[in-house]
Motif scaffolding. Structure first.
Motif, PDB file in Angstrom:
ATOM      1  N   ALA A 141       0.874  -1.248  -0.113  1.00 53.81           N
ATOM      2  CA  ALA A 141       0.036   0.059  -0.007  1.00 53.81           C
ATOM      3  C   ALA A 141       1.075   1.167  -0.005  1.00 53.81           C
ATOM      4  N   ARG A 142       2.079   1.137   0.880  1.00 50.34           N
ATOM      5  CA  ARG A 142       2.737   2.437   0.843  1.00 50.34           C
ATOM      6  C   ARG A 142       3.569   2.770  -0.645  1.00 50.34           C
ATOM      7  N   GLU A 143       3.923   1.521  -1.235  1.00 48.97           N
ATOM      8  CA  GLU A 143       4.519   1.549  -2.452  1.00 48.97           C
ATOM      9  C   GLU A 143       3.680   2.231  -3.543  1.00 48.97           C
ATOM     10  N   TYR A 144       2.299   1.868  -3.792  1.00 54.21           N
ATOM     11  CA  TYR A 144       1.363   2.282  -4.707  1.00 54.21           C
ATOM     12  C   TYR A 144       1.034   3.751  -4.373  1.00 54.21           C
ATOM     13  N   HIS A 145       0.919   4.018  -3.053  1.00 49.16           N
ATOM     14  CA  HIS A 145       0.765   5.434  -2.625  1.00 49.16           C
ATOM     15  C   HIS A 145       1.622   6.418  -2.846  1.00 49.16           C
ATOM     16  N   THR A 146       3.019   5.952  -2.584  1.00 49.34           N
ATOM     17  CA  THR A 146       4.140   7.015  -2.854  1.00 49.34           C
ATOM     18  C   THR A 146       4.376   7.112  -4.335  1.00 49.34           C
ATOM     19  N   GLU A 147       3.990   5.989  -5.169  1.00 52.51           N
ATOM     20  CA  GLU A 147       4.100   6.197  -6.488  1.00 52.51           C
ATOM     21  C   GLU A 147       3.289   7.350  -7.171  1.00 52.51           C
ATOM     22  N   LEU A 148       1.940   7.469  -6.654  1.00 50.04           N
ATOM     23  CA  LEU A 148       0.727   7.911  -6.708  1.00 50.04           C
ATOM     24  C   LEU A 148       1.194   9.543  -6.510  1.00 50.04           C
ATOM     25  N   ILE A 149       1.871   9.785  -5.296  1.00 48.03           N
ATOM     26  CA  ILE A 149       2.097  11.125  -4.838  1.00 48.03           C
ATOM     27  C   ILE A 149       3.380  11.569  -5.740  1.00 48.03           C
ATOM     28  N   TRP A 150       4.105  10.918  -6.051  1.00 52.15           N
ATOM     29  CA  TRP A 150       5.279  11.023  -6.928  1.00 52.15           C
ATOM     30  C   TRP A 150       5.183  11.239  -8.626  1.00 52.15           C
ATOM     31  N   ASN A 151       3.773  11.178  -8.720  1.00 50.29           N
ATOM     32  CA  ASN A 151       3.352  11.158 -10.440  1.00 50.29           C
ATOM     33  C   ASN A 151       3.227  12.635 -10.797  1.00 50.29           C
ATOM     34  N   PRO A 152       4.256  13.187 -11.509  1.00 50.11           N
ATOM     35  CA  PRO A 152       4.197  14.715 -11.636  1.00 50.11           C
ATOM     36  C   PRO A 152       3.076  15.132 -12.829  1.00 50.11           C
ATOM     37  N   ARG A 153       2.570  14.289 -13.651  1.00 48.56           N
ATOM     38  CA  ARG A 153       1.414  14.491 -14.311  1.00 48.56           C
ATOM     39  C   ARG A 153       0.110  14.783 -13.516  1.00 48.56           C
ATOM     40  N   LEU A 154      -0.078  13.851 -12.758  1.00 46.58           N
ATOM     41  CA  LEU A 154      -1.135  13.953 -11.696  1.00 46.58           C
ATOM     42  C   LEU A 154      -0.983  15.323 -10.947  1.00 46.58           C
ATOM     43  N   ILE A 155      -0.116  15.758 -10.312  1.00 53.86           N
ATOM     44  CA  ILE A 155       0.425  16.759  -9.634  1.00 53.86           C
ATOM     45  C   ILE A 155      -0.075  17.997 -10.494  1.00 53.86           C
ATOM     46  N   GLU A 156       0.574  17.881 -11.763  1.00 52.09           N
ATOM     47  CA  GLU A 156       0.315  19.110 -12.510  1.00 52.09           C
ATOM     48  C   GLU A 156      -1.154  19.291 -12.802  1.00 52.09           C
ATOM     49  N   LEU A 157      -1.825  18.092 -13.046  1.00 55.22           N
ATOM     50  CA  LEU A 157      -3.256  18.329 -13.327  1.00 55.22           C
ATOM     51  C   LEU A 157      -4.316  18.841 -12.237  1.00 55.22           C
ATOM     52  N   LEU A 158      -3.930  18.272 -10.886  1.00 57.63           N
ATOM     53  CA  LEU A 158      -4.564  19.071  -9.707  1.00 57.63           C
ATOM     54  C   LEU A 158      -3.950  20.409  -9.430  1.00 57.63           C
ATOM     55  N   ALA A 159      -2.951  20.527  -9.509  1.00 57.21           N
ATOM     56  CA  ALA A 159      -2.463  21.855  -9.251  1.00 57.21           C
ATOM     57  C   ALA A 159      -3.115  22.872 -10.137  1.00 57.21           C
ATOM     58  N   ARG A 160      -3.191  22.739 -11.411  1.00 56.05           N
ATOM     59  CA  ARG A 160      -3.562  23.428 -12.449  1.00 56.05           C
ATOM     60  C   ARG A 160      -5.063  23.567 -12.267  1.00 56.05           C
ATOM     61  N   HIS A 161      -5.872  22.806 -11.791  1.00 54.89           N
ATOM     62  CA  HIS A 161      -7.355  22.671 -11.170  1.00 54.89           C
ATOM     63  C   HIS A 161      -7.503  23.772 -10.155  1.00 54.89           C
ATOM     64  N   PHE A 162      -6.537  23.801  -9.223  1.00 56.75           N
ATOM     65  CA  PHE A 162      -6.918  24.780  -8.071  1.00 56.75           C
ATOM     66  C   PHE A 162      -6.312  26.039  -8.336  1.00 56.75           C
ATOM     67  N   ARG A 163      -5.062  26.117  -9.109  1.00 54.51           N
ATOM     68  CA  ARG A 163      -4.378  27.279  -9.740  1.00 54.51           C
ATOM     69  C   ARG A 163      -5.520  28.244 -10.663  1.00 54.51           C
ATOM     70  N   ARG A 164      -6.472  27.387 -11.372  1.00 50.32           N
ATOM     71  CA  ARG A 164      -7.184  28.426 -12.126  1.00 50.32           C
ATOM     72  C   ARG A 164      -8.544  28.666 -11.587  1.00 50.32           C
ATOM     73  N   SER A 165      -8.757  28.172 -10.137  1.00 49.45           N
ATOM     74  CA  SER A 165     -10.020  28.548  -9.536  1.00 49.45           C
ATOM     75  C   SER A 165      -9.965  29.858  -8.768  1.00 49.45           C
ATOM     76  N   ILE A 166     -11.392  30.113  -8.580  1.00 45.00           N
ATOM     77  CA  ILE A 166     -11.476  31.270  -7.844  1.00 45.00           C
ATOM     78  C   ILE A 166     -11.459  31.273  -6.423  1.00 45.00           C
ATOM     79  N   TRP A 167     -10.371  31.997  -5.765  1.00 47.96           N
ATOM     80  CA  TRP A 167     -10.089  31.880  -4.567  1.00 47.96           C
ATOM     81  C   TRP A 167     -10.594  33.076  -3.576  1.00 47.96           C
ATOM     82  N   ILE A 168     -11.119  32.602  -2.810  1.00 52.41           N
ATOM     83  CA  ILE A 168     -11.962  33.429  -1.616  1.00 52.41           C
ATOM     84  C   ILE A 168     -11.633  33.315  -0.210  1.00 52.41           C
ATOM     85  N   PHE A 169     -11.122  34.285   0.412  1.00 55.93           N
ATOM     86  CA  PHE A 169     -10.690  34.208   1.654  1.00 55.93           C
ATOM     87  C   PHE A 169     -12.041  34.560   2.824  1.00 55.93           C
ATOM     88  N   ALA A 170     -12.073  33.922   3.657  1.00 58.49           N
ATOM     89  CA  ALA A 170     -13.242  34.309   4.675  1.00 58.49           C
ATOM     90  C   ALA A 170     -12.729  34.176   6.025  1.00 58.49           C
TER      91      ALA A 170
END
Length: 289
Positions: A141-170
């Motif tokens: 489970a650790r090896e599968y999980h660390t491979e997931l976290i170390w996947n640069p394409r996946l990180i880029e996809l998710l980071a782009r999703h948050f970066r392009r979103s509207i951020w509001i501070f409450a």
């Protein structure tokens, strides 16, 4: 120097922001209904959680991932710490100055935070078990999980999703403080009726992330929201929080937590009440006539 053994899946800088005046966290274990105190260094962490055992036989540094996470956290801690310093003195609808590089760093940190938790590891292991027909060992489970976290394409996809979103501070000036958890990325449907553990990229679903007991970050996908919401981008929300509103946002942490709710105060009554409704139809939308 001894190699770090206890790896945090929620950064210590985030946890420290929810500590009381003595530097301690109040923890509610929702599985056992036990409340106890802990230091930020001792919660939301496991021994060698990110150790890259799959690369050790080849002579590679098994702590490379943990070191990279620490470097990323150091940058994010400085940037978000500045925001939290500025926000108390800002007026409603004031703009929080966020440079492009700082936005990218924080968006990447949010993407990694979603992937790095024990909750994600358990979900991933369950999915692989369904596919393979047999349970994974903790080592697998650790090896599968660390491979997931170390996947640069996946990180880029998710980071782009948050970066392009509207951020509001409450800001929250009610008597009810925001809480966090061992799985602090909470996602709410567009109609505000449901919290989601998976499928958070569904239409209109937005991020609710407690930055401190008094500040929460909303991240709304720009493509799914009306243009009117865009005028609040990077701004301080004009909404005045009530205790009920703060408790509503805290319910997301109850839902998302693998086990631990984390607060600066010994007060979990509302969280206990909400926890009993999870898996029921208490908050289900009314049936159509």
């Amino acid at each position: 120097m001894n190699a770090p053994k206890l790896h945090h899946y929620v950064p210590q800088f985030h946890l420290r922001r929810f500590a009381d005046k003595n530097g301690q966290l109040w923890i509610w274990d929702k599985r056992t209904d036990r409340v106890f105190k802990a230091a930020p260094c001792g919660i939301a962490a496991e021994t060698h959680f990110y150790r890259l055992t799959q690369y050790e036989p080849g002579g590679h540094d098994p702590l490379a991932l943990e070191k990279q996470l620490s470097e990323m956290e150091a940058e994010a801690a400085i940037i978000t710490g500045q925001w939290l310093d500025w926000l108390p003195d800002m007026a409603s609808l004031d703009t929080v100055p966020i440079s492009r590089i700082n936005r990218w760093i924080v968006a990447r940190c949010l993407a990694v935070q979603f992937l790095r938790t024990l909750d994600t590891r358990e979900i991933l292991a369950a999915l692989i078990e369904i596919e393979c027909g047999s349970p994974l060992t903790p080592h697998e489970a650790r090896e599968y999980h660390t491979e997931l976290i170390w996947n640069p394409r996946l990180i880029e996809l998710l980071a782009r999703h948050f970066r392009r979103s509207i951020w509001i501070f409450a800001r929250n000036d009610s008597t009810t403080s925001f809480v966090t958890s061992d799985n602090p990325m909470a996602f709410r449907t567009a109609d505000n009726r449901q919290w989601l553990r998976v499928n958070f990229l569904s239409h209109g679903t937005y991020l609710v992330f407690p930055m401190s007991p008094r500040v929460i970050l909303y991240s709304y996908p720009k493509k799914d929201n009306p243009r009117e919401l865009g005028r609040f981008a990077n701004r301080v929300s004009p909404v005045v929080f009530t205790d009920e509103m703060a408790q509503s946002e805290n319910s997301g942490q109850v839902f998302m937590a693998s086990r631990f709710l984390i607060s600066k105060q010994h007060q979990f009554d509302a969280e206990r009440i909400f926890a009993k409704t999870i898996g029921t139809d208490t908050y289900a939308p009314p049936a159509e006539k």
